[in-house]
Structures are given as structure tokens and as C-alpha cells.
Write a protein that holds these residues in place. Structure first.
Motif, PDB file in Angstrom:
ATOM      1  N   SER A  85       0.830  -1.211   0.000  1.00  0.00           N
ATOM      2  CA  SER A  85       0.000   0.000   0.000  1.00  0.00           C
ATOM      3  C   SER A  85       0.864   1.260   0.000  1.00  0.00           C
ATOM      4  CB  SER A  85      -0.960  -0.004   1.182  1.00  0.00           C
ATOM      5  OG  SER A  85      -0.267   0.048   2.415  1.00  0.00           O
ATOM      6  N   GLY A  86       2.016   1.213   0.650  1.00  0.00           N
ATOM      7  CA  GLY A  86       2.929   2.359   0.636  1.00  0.00           C
ATOM      8  C   GLY A  86       3.450   2.644  -0.758  1.00  0.00           C
ATOM      9  N   TYR A  87       3.873   1.588  -1.460  1.00  0.00           N
ATOM     10  CA  TYR A  87       4.327   1.777  -2.836  1.00  0.00           C
ATOM     11  C   TYR A  87       3.176   2.198  -3.741  1.00  0.00           C
ATOM     12  CZ  TYR A  87       8.924  -0.143  -1.772  1.00  0.00           C
ATOM     13  OH  TYR A  87      10.181  -0.334  -1.259  1.00  0.00           O
ATOM     14  N   ALA A  88       1.973   1.684  -3.494  1.00  0.00           N
ATOM     15  CA  ALA A  88       0.804   2.074  -4.286  1.00  0.00           C
ATOM     16  C   ALA A  88       0.511   3.563  -4.108  1.00  0.00           C
ATOM     17  CB  ALA A  88      -0.403   1.229  -3.896  1.00  0.00           C
ATOM     18  N   VAL A  89       0.658   4.067  -2.880  1.00  0.00           N
ATOM     19  CA  VAL A  89       0.439   5.488  -2.622  1.00  0.00           C
ATOM     20  C   VAL A  89       1.468   6.322  -3.389  1.00  0.00           C
ATOM     21  CG1 VAL A  89       0.648   7.267  -0.833  1.00  0.00           C
ATOM     22  CG2 VAL A  89      -0.726   5.241  -0.417  1.00  0.00           C
ATOM     23  N   LEU A  90       2.725   5.925  -3.361  1.00  0.00           N
ATOM     24  CA  LEU A  90       3.769   6.689  -4.050  1.00  0.00           C
ATOM     25  C   LEU A  90       3.563   6.670  -5.562  1.00  0.00           C
ATOM     26  CD1 LEU A  90       6.875   5.588  -1.952  1.00  0.00           C
ATOM     27  CD2 LEU A  90       5.651   7.768  -1.858  1.00  0.00           C
ATOM     28  N   ILE A  91       3.256   5.503  -6.113  1.00  0.00           N
ATOM     29  CA  ILE A  91       3.031   5.403  -7.555  1.00  0.00           C
ATOM     30  C   ILE A  91       1.756   6.148  -7.944  1.00  0.00           C
ATOM     31  CG2 ILE A  91       2.480   3.770  -9.409  1.00  0.00           C
ATOM     32  CD1 ILE A  91       4.373   1.777  -7.914  1.00  0.00           C
ATOM     33  N   GLY A  92       0.701   5.986  -7.157  1.00  0.00           N
ATOM     34  CA  GLY A  92      -0.547   6.691  -7.435  1.00  0.00           C
ATOM     35  C   GLY A  92      -0.378   8.197  -7.379  1.00  0.00           C
ATOM     36  N   THR A  93       0.420   8.679  -6.444  1.00  0.00           N
ATOM     37  CA  THR A  93       0.690  10.112  -6.352  1.00  0.00           C
ATOM     38  C   THR A  93       1.349  10.620  -7.622  1.00  0.00           C
ATOM     39  OG1 THR A  93       0.907  10.009  -3.947  1.00  0.00           O
ATOM     40  CG2 THR A  93       1.954  11.876  -5.057  1.00  0.00           C
ATOM     41  N   ALA A  94       2.351   9.898  -8.092  1.00  0.00           N
ATOM     42  CA  ALA A  94       3.041  10.310  -9.316  1.00  0.00           C
ATOM     43  C   ALA A  94       2.084  10.293 -10.511  1.00  0.00           C
ATOM     44  CB  ALA A  94       4.235   9.396  -9.573  1.00  0.00           C
ATOM     45  N   LEU A  95       1.307   9.222 -10.649  1.00  0.00           N
ATOM     46  CA  LEU A  95       0.404   9.113 -11.795  1.00  0.00           C
ATOM     47  C   LEU A  95      -0.692  10.175 -11.764  1.00  0.00           C
ATOM     48  CD1 LEU A  95       0.027   5.222 -12.063  1.00  0.00           C
ATOM     49  CD2 LEU A  95       1.386   6.758 -13.521  1.00  0.00           C
ATOM     50  N   LEU A  96      -1.307  10.395 -10.606  1.00  0.00           N
ATOM     51  CA  LEU A  96      -2.378  11.386 -10.515  1.00  0.00           C
ATOM     52  C   LEU A  96      -1.857  12.807 -10.715  1.00  0.00           C
ATOM     53  CD1 LEU A  96      -4.545   9.957  -7.602  1.00  0.00           C
ATOM     54  CD2 LEU A  96      -5.158  10.113 -10.016  1.00  0.00           C
ATOM     55  N   THR A  97      -0.677  13.090 -10.192  1.00  0.00           N
ATOM     56  CA  THR A  97      -0.108  14.425 -10.379  1.00  0.00           C
ATOM     57  C   THR A  97       0.198  14.682 -11.847  1.00  0.00           C
ATOM     58  OG1 THR A  97       0.863  14.350  -8.159  1.00  0.00           O
ATOM     59  CG2 THR A  97       1.771  15.971  -9.695  1.00  0.00           C
ATOM     60  N   ILE A  98       0.819  13.715 -12.489  1.00  0.00           N
ATOM     61  CA  ILE A  98       1.132  13.873 -13.912  1.00  0.00           C
ATOM     62  C   ILE A  98      -0.155  13.985 -14.724  1.00  0.00           C
ATOM     63  CG2 ILE A  98       2.108  12.696 -15.916  1.00  0.00           C
ATOM     64  CD1 ILE A  98       4.271  11.599 -13.946  1.00  0.00           C
ATOM     65  N   ALA A  99      -1.143  13.146 -14.429  1.00  0.00           N
ATOM     66  CA  ALA A  99      -2.408  13.191 -15.160  1.00  0.00           C
ATOM     67  C   ALA A  99      -3.093  14.541 -14.982  1.00  0.00           C
ATOM     68  CB  ALA A  99      -3.327  12.061 -14.695  1.00  0.00           C
ATOM     69  N   ALA A 100      -3.103  15.072 -13.776  1.00  0.00           N
ATOM     70  CA  ALA A 100      -3.749  16.358 -13.532  1.00  0.00           C
ATOM     71  C   ALA A 100      -3.068  17.477 -14.313  1.00  0.00           C
ATOM     72  CB  ALA A 100      -3.743  16.680 -12.035  1.00  0.00           C
ATOM     73  N   TRP A 101      -1.737  17.456 -14.342  1.00  0.00           N
ATOM     74  CA  TRP A 101      -1.021  18.504 -15.057  1.00  0.00           C
ATOM     75  C   TRP A 101      -1.146  18.354 -16.576  1.00  0.00           C
ATOM     76  CZ3 TRP A 101       1.668  22.927 -13.601  1.00  0.00           C
ATOM     77  CH2 TRP A 101       1.577  23.217 -12.248  1.00  0.00           C
ATOM     78  N   VAL A 102      -1.196  17.136 -17.063  1.00  0.00           N
ATOM     79  CA  VAL A 102      -1.397  16.921 -18.500  1.00  0.00           C
ATOM     80  C   VAL A 102      -2.794  17.374 -18.898  1.00  0.00           C
ATOM     81  CG1 VAL A 102      -1.653  15.121 -20.263  1.00  0.00           C
ATOM     82  CG2 VAL A 102       0.336  15.117 -18.761  1.00  0.00           C
ATOM     83  N   ILE A 103      -3.789  17.023 -18.117  1.00  0.00           N
ATOM     84  CA  ILE A 103      -5.159  17.445 -18.417  1.00  0.00           C
ATOM     85  C   ILE A 103      -5.266  18.971 -18.361  1.00  0.00           C
ATOM     86  CG2 ILE A 103      -7.520  17.437 -17.510  1.00  0.00           C
ATOM     87  CD1 ILE A 103      -6.999  14.467 -16.722  1.00  0.00           C
ATOM     88  N   ALA A 104      -4.678  19.585 -17.338  1.00  0.00           N
ATOM     89  CA  ALA A 104      -4.713  21.037 -17.235  1.00  0.00           C
ATOM     90  C   ALA A 104      -4.000  21.675 -18.411  1.00  0.00           C
ATOM     91  CB  ALA A 104      -4.073  21.486 -15.918  1.00  0.00           C
ATOM     92  N   TYR A 105      -2.907  21.094 -18.859  1.00  0.00           N
ATOM     93  CA  TYR A 105      -2.159  21.635 -19.988  1.00  0.00           C
ATOM     94  C   TYR A 105      -3.016  21.628 -21.245  1.00  0.00           C
ATOM     95  CZ  TYR A 105       1.488  22.207 -23.482  1.00  0.00           C
ATOM     96  OH  TYR A 105       2.234  22.655 -24.530  1.00  0.00           O
ATOM     97  N   PHE A 106      -3.708  20.525 -21.494  1.00  0.00           N
ATOM     98  CA  PHE A 106      -4.519  20.443 -22.710  1.00  0.00           C
ATOM     99  C   PHE A 106      -5.829  21.217 -22.584  1.00  0.00           C
ATOM    100  CE2 PHE A 106      -1.829  16.646 -23.539  1.00  0.00           C
ATOM    101  CZ  PHE A 106      -1.282  17.115 -24.719  1.00  0.00           C
ATOM    102  N   GLN A 107      -6.355  21.379 -21.391  1.00  0.00           N
ATOM    103  CA  GLN A 107      -7.582  22.149 -21.189  1.00  0.00           C
ATOM    104  C   GLN A 107      -7.337  23.645 -21.319  1.00  0.00           C
ATOM    105  OE1 GLN A 107     -10.815  21.282 -20.590  1.00  0.00           O
ATOM    106  NE2 GLN A 107     -10.346  19.130 -20.864  1.00  0.00           N
ATOM    107  N   MET A 108      -6.223  24.090 -20.764  1.00  0.00           N
ATOM    108  CA  MET A 108      -5.941  25.520 -20.708  1.00  0.00           C
ATOM    109  C   MET A 108      -5.009  25.977 -21.830  1.00  0.00           C
ATOM    110  SD  MET A 108      -7.665  26.290 -18.053  1.00  0.00           S
ATOM    111  CE  MET A 108      -7.206  27.606 -16.994  1.00  0.00           C
ATOM    112  N   GLY A 109      -4.603  25.080 -22.676  1.00  0.00           N
ATOM    113  CA  GLY A 109      -3.579  25.430 -23.650  1.00  0.00           C
ATOM    114  C   GLY A 109      -2.237  25.252 -22.987  1.00  0.00           C
ATOM    115  N   ALA A 110      -1.365  26.194 -23.130  1.00  0.00           N
ATOM    116  CA  ALA A 110      -0.065  26.130 -22.462  1.00  0.00           C
ATOM    117  C   ALA A 110      -0.188  26.818 -21.116  1.00  0.00           C
ATOM    118  CB  ALA A 110       0.994  26.826 -23.309  1.00  0.00           C
ATOM    119  N   LEU A 111       0.082  26.067 -20.067  1.00  0.00           N
ATOM    120  CA  LEU A 111       0.025  26.668 -18.720  1.00  0.00           C
ATOM    121  C   LEU A 111       1.029  27.757 -18.684  1.00  0.00           C
ATOM    122  CD1 LEU A 111      -0.350  23.555 -16.442  1.00  0.00           C
ATOM    123  CD2 LEU A 111      -2.054  25.252 -16.914  1.00  0.00           C
TER     124      LEU A 111
END
Length: 139
Positions: free
Chosen positions: A113-139
Motif C-alpha cells: 500500500s505504501g508503494y501504491a500510494v507513491l506510484i498513485g501520487t506520481a500518476l495522478l499528479t502527472i495526469a492532472a497537469w497533462v489534463i490542465a495543460y490540454f484544457q488551458m492550452g499552455a500553462l
């Protein structure tokens, strides 16, 4: 005899419990420390959010000034750090809720579960920033 009890005898310092010099960090202790740090970072981020809302209430000039800071390198690094703290604290909080329900206390499960939290954090953070980048154009 009274002399030996009052300090005439050589006194040895009391032993100290293991400290950082001899303690080997474990995933469970690291995730606990990171959970506390992420909570502090989120608290600071909440203060920044209040400043952002206050700037929006003051008018366009104040809001544009703060938005230009958000677009700077330092502003983006701060927002990125807060998003990491948010996703980490969220996922680790869910992990703690599972522990409160009595699940995942075994050492292998705690490490998974500790490794899942670390991997999930990385994936969700990257996904949020990629989605924001494509939604807003260039941040």
C-alpha cells in the motif's frame, strides 16, 4: 558513604534511544513523515488560496498580478508541489482509513500500500497537469 551518593562517584550518561545516525529508515516511517509534511504544505497552500480569492475580490489588477506570479517558474513549481502534496495526502489518507478499518497491517500489505500510494501520487499528479495543460492550452 553520603559522599558517593551525592555525586562523588563517577556518573555515566544515560543511554539514548536509537537516533537518526543508527536508525535505518523504513517505508512505513518515510510515508508517515511525508504524510505530516504534506499536511503542512497543504495548510500553506490553503493560505495561498485565501490570498488568491482575496486578490480576486479586490479587482482585476490584484488578480492579474497574482495570476502572473502563478504563471512564473516559481509559481508553477509551488502549484506543482501543492498538487503532489494534495494527491499524496489524499491517497495516504485513504490508506489510513483502511488501517482504521483493520485492513493492511501485515508488513507485506503495508509495503504494497505504501508503494501504491507513491506510484498513485506520481500518476495522478502527472495526469492532472497533462489534463490542465490540454484544457488551458499552455500553462
Amino acid at each position: 558513604m553520603a559522599e558517593s551518593q551525592s555525586g562523588g562517584a563517577k556518573r555515566h550518561p544515560r543511554p539514548l534511544s536509537p537516533h537518526l545516525q543508527v536508525y535505518k529508515p523504513q517505508l512505513t516511517s518515510i510515508t508517515s513523515i511525508l504524510h505530516r509534511i504534506s499536511g503542512i504544505v497543504l495548510s500553506i497552500g490553503l493560505l495561498y488560496l485565501v490570498c488568491w480569492l482575496a486578490a480576486a475580490a479586490q479587482g482585476m489588477a490584484a488578480f492579474d498580478t497574482l495570476q502572473s506570479f502563478n504563471g512564473s517558474i516559481l509559481g508553477r513549481l509551488m502549484l506543482f508541489g501543492w498538487s503532489i502534496a494534495f494527491f499524496y495526502h489524499l491517497l495516504n489518507g485513504i490508506r489510513h482509513l483502511a488501517w482504521d478499518a483493520g485492513f493492511g497491517f501485515e508488513l507485506p500489505a503495508a509495503y504494497r500500500s505504501g508503494y501504491a500510494v507513491l506510484i498513485g501520487t506520481a500518476l495522478l499528479t502527472i495526469a492532472a497537469w497533462v489534463i490542465a495543460y490540454f484544457q488551458m492550452g499552455a500553462l
